[in-house]
Write a protein that holds these residues in place. Structure first.
Motif, PDB file in Angstrom:
ATOM      1  N   CYS A  80       1.757  -2.733   6.429  1.00  0.00           N
ATOM      2  CA  CYS A  80       1.024  -2.441   5.207  1.00  0.00           C
ATOM      3  C   CYS A  80       1.945  -2.515   4.008  1.00  0.00           C
ATOM      4  O   CYS A  80       3.021  -1.924   4.006  1.00  0.00           O
ATOM      5  CB  CYS A  80       0.388  -1.062   5.258  1.00  0.00           C
ATOM      6  SG  CYS A  80      -0.770  -0.839   3.911  1.00  0.00           S
ATOM      7  N   HIS A  81       1.534  -3.222   3.004  1.00  0.00           N
ATOM      8  CA  HIS A  81       2.319  -3.365   1.784  1.00  0.00           C
ATOM      9  C   HIS A  81       2.610  -1.983   1.184  1.00  0.00           C
ATOM     10  O   HIS A  81       1.732  -1.121   1.146  1.00  0.00           O
ATOM     11  CB  HIS A  81       1.539  -4.221   0.771  1.00  0.00           C
ATOM     12  CG  HIS A  81       2.370  -4.655  -0.374  1.00  0.00           C
ATOM     13  ND1 HIS A  81       2.638  -3.831  -1.437  1.00  0.00           N
ATOM     14  CD2 HIS A  81       3.022  -5.803  -0.610  1.00  0.00           C
ATOM     15  CE1 HIS A  81       3.406  -4.462  -2.292  1.00  0.00           C
ATOM     16  NE2 HIS A  81       3.658  -5.667  -1.818  1.00  0.00           N
ATOM     17  N   ALA A  84       0.199  -0.280  -1.225  1.00  0.00           N
ATOM     18  CA  ALA A  84      -1.151   0.080  -0.776  1.00  0.00           C
ATOM     19  C   ALA A  84      -1.386   1.569  -1.027  1.00  0.00           C
ATOM     20  O   ALA A  84      -0.440   2.347  -1.169  1.00  0.00           O
ATOM     21  CB  ALA A  84      -1.309  -0.227   0.710  1.00  0.00           C
ATOM     22  N   THR A  85      -2.638   1.948  -1.057  1.00  0.00           N
ATOM     23  CA  THR A  85      -2.948   3.368  -1.226  1.00  0.00           C
ATOM     24  C   THR A  85      -2.434   4.140  -0.016  1.00  0.00           C
ATOM     25  O   THR A  85      -2.224   3.572   1.061  1.00  0.00           O
ATOM     26  CB  THR A  85      -4.465   3.593  -1.352  1.00  0.00           C
ATOM     27  OG1 THR A  85      -5.091   3.248  -0.118  1.00  0.00           O
ATOM     28  CG2 THR A  85      -5.059   2.788  -2.492  1.00  0.00           C
ATOM     29  N   GLU A  88      -4.229   3.622   3.207  1.00  0.00           N
ATOM     30  CA  GLU A  88      -4.060   2.331   3.869  1.00  0.00           C
ATOM     31  C   GLU A  88      -2.687   2.135   4.488  1.00  0.00           C
ATOM     32  O   GLU A  88      -2.435   1.116   5.112  1.00  0.00           O
ATOM     33  CB  GLU A  88      -4.306   1.207   2.853  1.00  0.00           C
ATOM     34  CG  GLU A  88      -5.709   1.189   2.301  1.00  0.00           C
ATOM     35  CD  GLU A  88      -5.851   0.289   1.098  1.00  0.00           C
ATOM     36  OE1 GLU A  88      -4.894   0.217   0.287  1.00  0.00           O
ATOM     37  OE2 GLU A  88      -6.909  -0.333   0.957  1.00  0.00           O
ATOM     38  N   ARG A  89      -1.790   3.089   4.318  1.00  0.00           N
ATOM     39  CA  ARG A  89      -0.426   2.948   4.818  1.00  0.00           C
ATOM     40  C   ARG A  89      -0.262   3.504   6.223  1.00  0.00           C
ATOM     41  O   ARG A  89      -0.856   4.495   6.584  1.00  0.00           O
ATOM     42  CB  ARG A  89       0.550   3.694   3.923  1.00  0.00           C
ATOM     43  CG  ARG A  89       0.786   3.062   2.605  1.00  0.00           C
ATOM     44  CD  ARG A  89       1.868   3.830   1.902  1.00  0.00           C
ATOM     45  NE  ARG A  89       2.097   3.285   0.582  1.00  0.00           N
ATOM     46  CZ  ARG A  89       3.032   3.714  -0.212  1.00  0.00           C
ATOM     47  NH1 ARG A  89       3.816   4.702   0.163  1.00  0.00           N
ATOM     48  NH2 ARG A  89       3.202   3.179  -1.388  1.00  0.00           N
TER      49      ARG A  89
END
Length: 121
Positions: A80-81, A84-85, A88-89
């Protein structure tokens, strides 16, 4: 206190744990299905925690702690970037090589459920 379950006792850096605590379970399933289908990561197993997450064991195969640190940074970025929120991680607390994962088939009295093996590579 002295412990046999600590970072200093790790002698092999084979597998890393990736889990999402806040991502909905349906999104976790979609993520892992895409990873397996594409072969993006060397996933070795997926275990449903019996609660809110799927624990993915990813083969790292680092030769030492320094190589592990580089590999885990790359893995967490790949899953996950960093922009990201938080939802979302992947869980950033899973950075240590002595991190425990869930045992498939074990009963969780706190959840009243059984941890299940979902996929084995």
């Amino acid at each position: 206190t002295p412990s046999l379950r600590c970072g200093e006792c790790v002698t092999a850096y084979r597998l890393a744990l990736v889990e999402y605590d806040t991502l909905p379970l349906s999104d976790q399933c979609a993520f892992w299905a895409g990873v397996i289908r594409s072969g993006t990561l060397p996933v070795r197993s997926l275990v449903y925690s019996g609660g809110k997450s799927i624990h993915g064991l990813i083969e790292i195969g680092a030769k030492d702690r320094t190589e592990w640190a580089r590999a885990i940074d790359t893995l967490l970025y790949a899953t996950c970037h960093p922009d990201a929120t938080e939802q979302e991680r992947a869980d950033r607390a899973c950075r240590n090589p002595d991190r425990l994962t869930r045992l498939a088939g074990a009963f969780r009295p706190d959840k009243g459920s059984v941890q299940s093996l979902l996929w084995l590579g």
